[in-house]
Design a protein around this motif. Structure first.
Motif, PDB file in Angstrom:
ATOM      1  N   PHE A  77     -24.263  30.904 -77.112  1.00 26.15           N
ATOM      2  CA  PHE A  77     -22.884  30.951 -77.607  1.00 26.15           C
ATOM      3  C   PHE A  77     -22.839  30.515 -79.076  1.00 26.15           C
ATOM      4  N   LYS A  78     -22.719  31.485 -79.961  1.00 26.10           N
ATOM      5  CA  LYS A  78     -22.788  31.220 -81.394  1.00 26.10           C
ATOM      6  C   LYS A  78     -21.495  30.631 -81.957  1.00 26.10           C
ATOM      7  N   GLU A  79     -20.398  30.776 -81.228  1.00 32.00           N
ATOM      8  CA  GLU A  79     -19.094  30.359 -81.742  1.00 32.00           C
ATOM      9  C   GLU A  79     -18.835  28.863 -81.603  1.00 32.00           C
ATOM     10  N   PHE A  80     -19.621  28.176 -80.783  1.00 23.84           N
ATOM     11  CA  PHE A  80     -19.397  26.735 -80.615  1.00 23.84           C
ATOM     12  C   PHE A  80     -20.703  26.039 -80.257  1.00 23.84           C
ATOM     13  N   GLN A  81     -20.745  24.731 -80.507  1.00 20.62           N
ATOM     14  CA  GLN A  81     -21.955  23.937 -80.335  1.00 20.62           C
ATOM     15  C   GLN A  81     -22.145  23.521 -78.875  1.00 20.62           C
ATOM     16  N   GLN A  82     -23.387  23.259 -78.534  1.00 18.81           N
ATOM     17  CA  GLN A  82     -23.727  22.835 -77.179  1.00 18.81           C
ATOM     18  C   GLN A  82     -23.653  21.318 -77.007  1.00 18.81           C
ATOM     19  N   GLU A  83     -23.999  20.572 -78.045  1.00 14.38           N
ATOM     20  CA  GLU A  83     -24.195  19.123 -77.915  1.00 14.38           C
ATOM     21  C   GLU A  83     -22.975  18.378 -77.366  1.00 14.38           C
ATOM     22  N   PRO A  84     -21.746  18.626 -77.857  1.00 11.50           N
ATOM     23  CA  PRO A  84     -20.595  17.907 -77.292  1.00 11.50           C
ATOM     24  C   PRO A  84     -20.365  18.230 -75.813  1.00 11.50           C
ATOM     25  N   ILE A  85     -20.680  19.453 -75.417  1.00  8.43           N
ATOM     26  CA  ILE A  85     -20.512  19.849 -74.017  1.00  8.43           C
ATOM     27  C   ILE A  85     -21.513  19.109 -73.139  1.00  8.43           C
ATOM     28  N   GLU A 107      -9.475  12.473 -60.309  1.00 12.56           N
ATOM     29  CA  GLU A 107      -9.981  11.645 -61.400  1.00 12.56           C
ATOM     30  C   GLU A 107     -10.916  12.436 -62.304  1.00 12.56           C
ATOM     31  N   ILE A 108     -11.631  13.423 -61.750  1.00  7.98           N
ATOM     32  CA  ILE A 108     -12.536  14.234 -62.569  1.00  7.98           C
ATOM     33  C   ILE A 108     -11.737  15.049 -63.584  1.00  7.98           C
ATOM     34  N   ASP A 109     -10.570  15.542 -63.168  1.00 11.44           N
ATOM     35  CA  ASP A 109      -9.708  16.269 -64.107  1.00 11.44           C
ATOM     36  C   ASP A 109      -9.395  15.396 -65.316  1.00 11.44           C
ATOM     37  N   GLU A 110      -9.072  14.147 -65.040  1.00 13.29           N
ATOM     38  CA  GLU A 110      -8.704  13.225 -66.117  1.00 13.29           C
ATOM     39  C   GLU A 110      -9.912  12.874 -66.979  1.00 13.29           C
ATOM     40  N   TYR A 111     -11.082  12.754 -66.351  1.00 13.70           N
ATOM     41  CA  TYR A 111     -12.296  12.482 -67.126  1.00 13.70           C
ATOM     42  C   TYR A 111     -12.515  13.590 -68.160  1.00 13.70           C
ATOM     43  N   ILE A 112     -12.423  14.848 -67.705  1.00 15.06           N
ATOM     44  CA  ILE A 112     -12.654  15.982 -68.611  1.00 15.06           C
ATOM     45  C   ILE A 112     -11.560  16.053 -69.668  1.00 15.06           C
ATOM     46  N   LEU A 113     -10.319  15.828 -69.260  1.00 16.31           N
ATOM     47  CA  LEU A 113      -9.198  15.888 -70.201  1.00 16.31           C
ATOM     48  C   LEU A 113      -9.367  14.862 -71.324  1.00 16.31           C
ATOM     49  N   GLY A 114     -10.069  13.777 -71.033  1.00 18.85           N
ATOM     50  CA  GLY A 114     -10.309  12.754 -72.046  1.00 18.85           C
ATOM     51  C   GLY A 114     -11.169  13.242 -73.200  1.00 18.85           C
ATOM     52  N   TYR A 115     -11.839  14.373 -73.030  1.00 19.74           N
ATOM     53  CA  TYR A 115     -12.685  14.940 -74.084  1.00 19.74           C
ATOM     54  C   TYR A 115     -11.988  16.087 -74.818  1.00 19.74           C
ATOM     55  N   GLU A 116     -10.701  16.271 -74.571  1.00 19.68           N
ATOM     56  CA  GLU A 116     -10.002  17.438 -75.115  1.00 19.68           C
ATOM     57  C   GLU A 116     -10.078  17.496 -76.640  1.00 19.68           C
ATOM     58  N   GLU A 117      -9.841  16.390 -77.291  1.00 18.91           N
ATOM     59  CA  GLU A 117      -9.841  16.395 -78.757  1.00 18.91           C
ATOM     60  C   GLU A 117     -11.220  16.755 -79.307  1.00 18.91           C
ATOM     61  N   GLU A 118     -12.259  16.163 -78.725  1.00 24.04           N
ATOM     62  CA  GLU A 118     -13.623  16.428 -79.193  1.00 24.04           C
ATOM     63  C   GLU A 118     -14.026  17.878 -78.930  1.00 24.04           C
ATOM     64  N   ILE A 119     -13.661  18.400 -77.762  1.00 26.07           N
ATOM     65  CA  ILE A 119     -14.010  19.777 -77.419  1.00 26.07           C
ATOM     66  C   ILE A 119     -13.222  20.765 -78.275  1.00 26.07           C
ATOM     67  N   GLN A 120     -11.953  20.464 -78.515  1.00 26.01           N
ATOM     68  CA  GLN A 120     -11.125  21.372 -79.302  1.00 26.01           C
ATOM     69  C   GLN A 120     -11.683  21.556 -80.720  1.00 26.01           C
ATOM     70  N   GLU A 121     -12.306  20.523 -81.254  1.00 20.13           N
ATOM     71  CA  GLU A 121     -12.847  20.596 -82.613  1.00 20.13           C
ATOM     72  C   GLU A 121     -13.953  21.633 -82.756  1.00 20.13           C
TER      73      GLU A 121
END
Length: 500
Positions: free
Chosen positions: A181-189, A238-252
């Motif tokens: 996936f060239k459009e976004f980085q792997q490391e934050p995921i 709770e897993i939904d909330e865990y993932i949602l906590g990364y929204e800002e970092e993932i959106q970048e």
């Protein structure tokens, strides 16, 4: 749960005649594990022996780092694999070089293009494009995926099927070292997956984390194109909330705005063991069956499964159940690497394998779920990855081969020789040094008391089939021949774990 009939996408139909033939040759040689007559191999591959020669030249030039084909005028040909894990790369290269697979991948990344666009992009005629679409649809419809034309895009009866199919495709085509996936980085995921797994006390290998990161990448591509999942469970976890906590970092890292409930889609795809249940009774029932299965296996083979390992094995096996409910299809594109590895387990640990198979068959009958018929290779892989030191524990339980060491250079050298052999075959042999003189034939021990005799000289007093003559410091070839004999003897004795 009713048993579903597993469907298989015929990936081989999308290969050229030469590609299919070469894979058939390699797979036949791998399966036979010994010499194969050239005429017989030509018949299996549906070609002439002359064509085989051309393919062998191709192997030597292109795939030499993966395997070598040995020739014998008397015996035929056989294959020597340089590194079994690298065999995946052959199939990955085939996927990457196949026009059909590349077209499917381009359709995944570039939906809604016209036929004119693809004619120009692929440099093919309209009739060739039509045949490619027909061939792809003929294969992909077996897993619920279809190419829609004018404009061209991929559609599935269930969006989960398409996402999981392409996750598996990218896993095999690219491997753990490449990111498609060239459009976004792997490391934050990867970081997000790893940190959430720790919160859930999940023990994930790099391979699993990589596969999950591909699943996220596929999901983001499909979300950006407007394709969404129909959520099975709309309640907050709770897993939904865990993932949602990364929204800002993932959106970048993304070139598009994350849609509503993006985190729920990821949660239900990656962490499906927490979501893929019809009710709590089903979850308790399946977990109970798997727990009982592990109890029986551990007891029958006489090996302890410590609590931490047990939790990891239990989770991974139960995950097979929930994933199969989502995607009841084969999970490999061209090469079933798990089958390839499982065959080594069958060879090396036959009795342990019988316990795995027999009890899986029983659990399948009780639960009406294909634990044995569809999940066998996956479960073997889980056991040998998550059960700490399992191969070593099984080796220690083997019936040891009795070995006599005879040196004409004295007791000091005999002890050195014993040390060298002990490093090579530590758990597999019971060694004894002959302390007498080879000049005194009357003191020679009874050869019938030993399975293998190692000597620095070709002593005629010992049976030739048991005697292995070695240099003062055994070379690699000599050690290899001794290892083969130990393998043969232990398999002949059906050793590995005690029978029922």
């Amino acid at each position: 749960m009713k048993r579903k009939k597993e469907k298989a996408m015929d990936m081989h139909s999308m290969l050229t005649t030469a590609e299919k033939r070469r894979l058939t040759i390699v797979e036949t040689l791998l399966e036979r594990k010994t010499w194969v007559d050239l005429d017989e191999l030509a018949k299996i591959a549906s070609c002439s022996t002359k064509t085989l020669g051309t393919d062998f030249q191709f192997f030597d030039m292109t795939w030499q780092e993966y395997f070598v084909v040995e020739f014998s005028r008397k015996s035929g040909v056989r294959i020597h694999v340089n590194h079994e894990r690298k065999m995946n790369c052959i199939y990955g290269e085939t996927l990457q070089n196949s026009q059909f697979f590349q077209f499917a991948e381009m359709l995944f990344f570039k939906p809604y293009e016209t036929g004119s666009y693809w004619l120009s992009e692929l440099f093919i005629s309209e009739s060739s494009l039509y045949r490619m679409v027909q061939t792809l649809n003929g294969s992909m419809e077996q897993v619920g995926i279809e190419i829609i034309r004018q404009p061209f895009y991929l559609q599935a009866k269930d969006e989960r099927w398409l996402r999981l199919h392409f996750t598996n495709y990218f896993d095999q085509a690219y491997g753990i070292g490449r990111w498609p996936f060239k459009e976004f980085q792997q490391e934050p995921i990867v970081r997000m997956i790893g940190e959430i797994a720790k919160k859930l006390n999940m023990r994930l290998s790099d391979e699993v984390v990589f596969n999950h990161s591909l699943s996220v990448g596929v999901a983001f591509v499909r979300m950006s194109q407007g394709f969404r999942l129909e959520l099975n469970d709309k309640k907050n976890h709770e897993i939904d909330e865990y993932i949602l906590g990364y929204e800002e970092e993932i959106q970048e890292i993304l070139p598009f705005r994350l849609p509503t409930d993006w985190h729920k889609e990821l949660a239900q795809m990656i962490f499906h063991p927490y979501y893929g249940w019809d009710n709590e009774q089903e979850m308790a029932r399946i977990n109970g069956y798997v727990s009982d299965y592990l109890d029986v296996i551990s007891k029958e083979v006489g090996l302890e499964l410590v609590e931490e390992d047990r939790a990891a094995v239990q989770f991974e096996v139960v995950s097979l159940y929930t994933k199969y409910k989502i995607f009841p299809y084969v999970r490999y594109s061209l090469f079933d690497n798990l089958k390839f590895q499982a065959e080594r387990v069958f060879e090396n640990y036959p009795n342990f394998s019988r316990e795995i198979v027999g009890n899986l068959q029983l659990m399948e009958k009780r639960t009406h779920f294909p634990w044995y018929s569809k999940m066998l290779y996956h479960i073997i892989d889980i056991l040998f990855v998550e059960w700490s030191d399992l191969p070593i524990k099984l080796e220690k339980r083997r019936t040891k081969v009795k070995m006599l060491i005879v040196s004409t250079h004295g007791q000091t050298h005999a002890k050195i020789l014993k040390g060298i052999l002990d490093m090579q075959f530590h758990y597999r042999v019971e060694m004894e040094i002959y302390e007498g003189s080879v000049m005194n034939k009357k003191t020679f021990p009874n050869a019938e008391s030993y399975d293998v005799i190692i000597s620095t000289e070709p002593l005629l007093e010992f049976a030739r089939e048991k005697l292995f003559v070695v240099d003062n410091i055994p070379n690699v070839i000599q050690l290899g021949e001794i290892a083969k004999e130990i393998d043969r003897l232990q398999l002949k004795l059906h050793v590995g774990t005690p029978k029922k």
